[in-house]
Motif scaffolding. Structure first.
Motif, PDB file in Angstrom:
ATOM      1  N   ALA A   8       0.854  -1.191   0.000  1.00  0.00           N
ATOM      2  CA  ALA A   8       0.000   0.000   0.000  1.00  0.00           C
ATOM      3  C   ALA A   8       0.889   1.240   0.000  1.00  0.00           C
ATOM      4  CB  ALA A   8      -0.913  -0.014   1.226  1.00  0.00           C
ATOM      5  N   THR A  27      -3.823  -4.948  -1.593  1.00  0.00           N
ATOM      6  CA  THR A  27      -3.544  -4.414  -0.258  1.00  0.00           C
ATOM      7  C   THR A  27      -4.236  -5.339   0.744  1.00  0.00           C
ATOM      8  OG1 THR A  27      -5.525  -3.012  -0.180  1.00  0.00           O
ATOM      9  CG2 THR A  27      -3.548  -2.045  -1.162  1.00  0.00           C
ATOM     10  N   PRO A  29      -5.246  -5.271   5.364  1.00  0.00           N
ATOM     11  CA  PRO A  29      -5.263  -4.361   6.516  1.00  0.00           C
ATOM     12  C   PRO A  29      -3.876  -4.125   7.111  1.00  0.00           C
ATOM     13  CG  PRO A  29      -7.125  -5.852   6.625  1.00  0.00           C
ATOM     14  CD  PRO A  29      -6.265  -6.333   5.492  1.00  0.00           C
ATOM     15  N   VAL A  32      -1.990  -1.646   4.776  1.00  0.00           N
ATOM     16  CA  VAL A  32      -2.545  -0.285   4.864  1.00  0.00           C
ATOM     17  C   VAL A  32      -2.167   0.335   6.210  1.00  0.00           C
ATOM     18  CG1 VAL A  32      -4.678   1.079   4.931  1.00  0.00           C
ATOM     19  CG2 VAL A  32      -4.429  -0.750   3.238  1.00  0.00           C
ATOM     20  N   HIS A  39      -7.349   5.406   4.685  1.00  0.00           N
ATOM     21  CA  HIS A  39      -7.498   4.304   3.729  1.00  0.00           C
ATOM     22  C   HIS A  39      -7.906   4.824   2.342  1.00  0.00           C
ATOM     23  CE1 HIS A  39      -9.221  -0.084   3.353  1.00  0.00           C
ATOM     24  NE2 HIS A  39      -8.205   0.137   2.550  1.00  0.00           N
ATOM     25  N   ARG A  40      -8.958   5.654   2.346  1.00  0.00           N
ATOM     26  CA  ARG A  40      -9.494   6.141   1.071  1.00  0.00           C
ATOM     27  C   ARG A  40      -8.433   6.915   0.277  1.00  0.00           C
ATOM     28  NH1 ARG A  40     -15.229   8.782  -0.239  1.00  0.00           N
ATOM     29  NH2 ARG A  40     -14.792   9.259  -2.403  1.00  0.00           N
ATOM     30  N   VAL A  56      -9.013  -4.221  -2.251  1.00  0.00           N
ATOM     31  CA  VAL A  56      -9.199  -3.495  -0.987  1.00  0.00           C
ATOM     32  C   VAL A  56      -9.973  -4.428  -0.052  1.00  0.00           C
ATOM     33  CG1 VAL A  56     -10.082  -1.400   0.079  1.00  0.00           C
ATOM     34  CG2 VAL A  56      -9.332  -1.344  -2.311  1.00  0.00           C
ATOM     35  N   PHE A  73     -16.199   1.187  -0.535  1.00  0.00           N
ATOM     36  CA  PHE A  73     -14.909   1.081  -1.260  1.00  0.00           C
ATOM     37  C   PHE A  73     -15.114   1.250  -2.767  1.00  0.00           C
ATOM     38  CE2 PHE A  73     -13.153  -2.198   2.068  1.00  0.00           C
ATOM     39  CZ  PHE A  73     -13.058  -1.189   3.015  1.00  0.00           C
TER      40      PHE A  73
END
Ligand code: E4P
Length: 218
Positions: A8, A27, A29, A32, A39-40, A56, A73
């Motif tokens: 990420a 990616t 968690p 990220v 996140h966005r 995602v 998402f």
């Protein structure tokens, strides 16, 4: 076989994108979280750099929660692929998303039966984690072979995305076994380009040229 980059980190994605071989991004968690940024924002920046699919991952444990996250998402970029975990709830969400025409990646696959179930739920991709199987003394690449055999037997369109890649041999074996995609960390992607004999060969050619006194003009 296509290459996706498993990160990420925007700098890594920008650099790898410039090499011209990266078709998508995965990616999760943990990846990220390492970036300590919204996140966005990360996914939107990736989307500006890469034309292909960007996986995602959802965080909810129930299918309704996963679907809510997935719908959010999907507004971030048209390239978003929703990653759902290989659980009953994850497959319920996968089935619904597939009916809605939203691409999915069922992650944390450790058996061919799990891959079969994900394909039946309509997954676009399955992500078998080869490195994590090797870590516990099992043969990660044998799983890729088993999934390939099952998918070919029934003409499933679900793509095999070899994940948890730890070294270049995983990449080579994935290609030999007919994996559709390998998602590769930046460091390993870079390793694929290099060989010491390539470097020493270039040095020797340049040294010989210099010795000859020839011009570099065409
Ligand atoms: C990618 O989709 C996976 O989340 C990732 O390859 C897992 O890799 P790891 O086992 O090195 O964490």
């Amino acid at each position: 076989m296509q290459f996706f980059i498993d990160t990420a980190n925007i700098d890594e994605i920008r650099e790898a994108a410039s090499w011209g071989t990266v078709a998508g991004v995965t990616t999760n968690p943990s990846l990220v979280a390492k970036e300590s940024r919204p996140h966005r924002e990360i996914i939107e920046e990736i989307s500006a750099l890469i034309d292909g699919p960007i996986s995602v991952e959802t965080l909810s444990l129930d299918s309704l929660g996963m679907l809510k996250e997935a719908h959010e998402f999907a507004t971030w970029s048209p390239n978003v692929v929703i990653k759902c975990p290989m659980t009953i709830e994850g497959l319920k969400a996968t089935k619904q998303l597939s009916a809605e025409g939203i691409k999915t990646n069922v992650t944390l696959i450790f058996t061919a039966n799990q891959a079969l179930l994900a394909a039946l739920a309509g997954a676009t991709y399955v992500s078998p984690f080869v490195g994590r199987l090797d870590d516990i003394g099992q043969d990660g690449m044998a799983l890729i072979q088993d999934i390939r055999t099952v998918f070919d037997q029934y003409y499933f369109e679900t793509q095999i995305l070899t994940a948890s890649v730890r070294h270049p041999q995983h990449v080579l074996r994935a290609a030999q076994l007919g994996s559709d995609v390998a998602t590769v960390p930046f460091k390993i992607l870079k390793q694929l380009y290099s060989h010491p004999l390539t470097d020493s060969g270039i040095e020797k050619f340049l040294a010989d040229w210099k010795k000859s006194g020839l011009s570099t003009d065409a």
